[in-house]
Design a protein around this motif. Structure first.
Motif, short mmCIF file in Angstrom:
data_model
loop_
_atom_site.label_atom_id
_atom_site.label_comp_id
_atom_site.label_asym_id
_atom_site.label_seq_id
_atom_site.Cartn_x
_atom_site.Cartn_y
_atom_site.Cartn_z
N UNK A 94 0.97 -1.29 0.25
CA UNK A 94 0.00 0.07 0.06
C UNK A 94 0.83 1.33 0.08
N UNK A 95 1.94 1.23 0.80
CA UNK A 95 2.63 2.54 0.92
C UNK A 95 3.53 2.70 -0.34
N UNK A 96 3.96 1.51 -0.85
CA UNK A 96 4.72 1.65 -2.06
C UNK A 96 3.65 2.25 -3.24
N UNK A 97 2.59 1.77 -3.29
CA UNK A 97 1.91 2.39 -4.22
C UNK A 97 1.35 3.60 -4.15
N UNK A 98 1.03 4.15 -2.71
CA UNK A 98 0.81 5.59 -2.73
C UNK A 98 1.76 6.40 -2.88
N UNK A 99 3.02 6.19 -2.22
CA UNK A 99 4.10 6.95 -2.42
C UNK A 99 4.58 7.25 -3.87
N UNK A 100 4.63 6.15 -4.67
CA UNK A 100 4.70 6.11 -6.13
C UNK A 100 3.97 6.89 -6.99
N UNK A 101 2.67 6.49 -6.80
CA UNK A 101 1.77 7.55 -7.34
C UNK A 101 1.85 9.09 -6.97
N UNK A 102 1.95 9.20 -5.65
CA UNK A 102 2.33 10.65 -5.40
C UNK A 102 3.82 11.42 -5.96
N UNK A 103 4.42 10.32 -6.21
CA UNK A 103 5.64 11.02 -6.86
C UNK A 103 5.34 11.38 -8.50
N UNK A 104 4.50 10.48 -8.93
CA UNK A 104 4.04 10.78 -10.46
C UNK A 104 3.45 12.40 -10.39
N UNK A 105 2.68 12.50 -9.34
CA UNK A 105 1.83 13.66 -9.26
C UNK A 105 2.90 14.80 -9.18
N UNK A 106 3.68 14.61 -8.34
CA UNK A 106 4.76 15.84 -8.21
C UNK A 106 5.65 16.09 -9.39
#
Length: 436
Positions: free
Chosen positions: A225-237
């Motif tokens: 879950x954390x990997x997916x959340x942070x990964x998609x957040x990095x895409x947004x940034x």
């Protein structure tokens, strides 16, 4: 931590490498630039049509003294009846016919303008303004008032706002602060929706395709879950950074595409009703931007963007893990998550106008609304309008809120990601969160 990094990298590279990501990342700044250029092109080209207006002043109230202004030229027609001249004004090169009947200066009425096509509201408004000025001048003459003296008596001041304490004061602008805060809050509002829903759909896809069953055999559900959340957040940034850079670079081409833009815009604004005030207001707004603490605003924006995204994305991930293919079920479960975001937007509209109100302070401290509401208050000044203790407490509460929602979502996620064939409810998800 290494496994979270592997999942993060997979999510990031998979999404960034997609053609849709590249197209959207490049197209959106180009669209913004295109709309911006179109607005400028319309603004600097509009209002240049010559208006040759024939005037029949039946009562000779103006004595042929309505002055030409901007693109409006007035020609007084003598020895003509309005009904007869209506048949030939256009053939004589006039665009319209202004008929001024005899009337009392204290009660002007029945003034008409005839044209072959409907006049636009701006053109009609300019003509009305010219006629009103002429009537006012006649009234002043009748009252033996010198128009030049009256103009000298009129006052048009601009108050300089200075904010601070003791001997430390600096310039400020409530209009600019409100606009910057509003824009920042809306940006976070939109991104929390977009990327939160993206996390939920990503989790749902992996659950539907049974990929999650394979992945959780190697990593813990919380790590997934954390990997997916942070990964998609990095895409947004990444997307944000590229958008900001591209928009900034594209704006440098505006003077090249529209040479003499400043001169043309000033001329157009001055020609419109209230144009001088608009032009002065625009210059004041541009000047006022220099006095904003953009360093602190950018830092706060990144903090509240990341904190708000991580808090809500974890909840969206929990919902994604609890549902299967039923989109209606997903919408029902996301309602309690989206309601605080909508509430934050409503409070933000109040905070942008009244940053020191009680509801604004509450919204900027409450973790579920603070990412949006606090960003509407910060441009007004930290240390003055927003005390440092409020900013610090807001950030602390947001961190604690993120930790709690992540823990809660992780408990739901570890059960929901492997649950099939059963419709989940918030009551059921609550049991998953607090079971041993």
């Amino acid at each position: 931590m290494n496994k979270i990094w592997v999942i993060l990298k997979r999510e990031y590279i998979t999404r960034v490498a997609k053609r849709s990501f590249l197209l959207m990342t490049i197209l959106i700044p180009l669209l913004i630039f295109g709309f911006y250029a179109a607005i400028i092109a319309v603004a600097i080209s509009g209002g240049n049509e010559k208006q040759n207006i024939a005037v029949i002043d039946q009562g000779s109230l103006f004595n042929g003294k309505i002055q030409d202004k901007d693109n409006f030229a007035f020609s007084f027609i003598d020895n003509e009846q309005v009904d007869d001249f209506l048949q030939k004004y256009h053939q004589q090169g006039f665009t319209s016919l202004l008929y001024i009947p005899s009337f009392d200066l204290n009660d002007p009425k029945n003034i008409s303008i005839y044209s072959e096509s409907q006049l636009g509201p701006i053109t009609k408004g300019r003509i009305e303004k010219i006629i009103n000025n002429a009537i006012e001048n006649r009234r002043m003459m009748a009252a033996h008032i010198d128009p030049s003296q009256l103009n000298n008596i009129k006052s048009d001041i601009s108050i300089t706002a200075r904010v601070g304490k003791g001997k430390e004061f600096k310039k400020g602008s409530s209009e600019i602060s409100s606009a910057v805060g509003y824009a920042s809050g809306i940006l976070i509002y939109i991104t929390m929706f977009i990327y939160g829903m993206m996390v939920m759909r990503g989790v749902m896809e992996e659950k539907i395709n049974r990929i999650a069953e394979v992945i959780v055999s190697s990593v813990k559900p919380f790590q997934l879950m954390m990997g997916k959340i942070i990964g998609i957040g990095a895409v947004g940034l990444t997307q944000f950074v590229i958008w900001i850079v591209l928009v900034f670079v594209l704006q440098l081409f505006i003077p090249v595409i529209f040479p003499g833009l400043a001169h043309n815009m000033a001329a157009v604004q001055a020609s419109q009703p209230g144009g001088a005030q608009q032009s002065g207001g625009l210059m004041a707004l541009t000047e006022g931007l220099k006095y904003l603490n953009f360093g602190l605003i950018i830092f706060a924006f990144l903090f509240y963007f990341i904190g708000g995204y991580l808090m809500y994305a974890s909840l969206f991930a929990a919902v994604g893990s609890a549902v299967s293919e039923d989109q209606q079920e997903a919408q029902q479960l996301t309602l309690p998550i989206t309601m605080p975001i909508v509430l934050a937007f409503v409070i933000m509209t109040r905070a942008a106008a009244e940053p020191e109100s009680g509801i604004a302070i509450f919204g900027s401290l409450f973790p579920l609304t603070s990412p949006i509401v606090m960003m509407a208050r910060i441009p007004y000044g930290v240390g003055t309008t927003v005390p440092w203790w409020q900013l610090g407490l807001s950030m602390l509460f947001l961190i604690l809120g993120f930790l709690f929602t992540t823990w809660l979502a992780g408990k739901i996620y570890r059960t929901g990601i492997l649950m099939y064939g059963k419709k989940a409810s918030w009551k059921e998800m609550w049991k998953w969160a607090f079971k041993s």
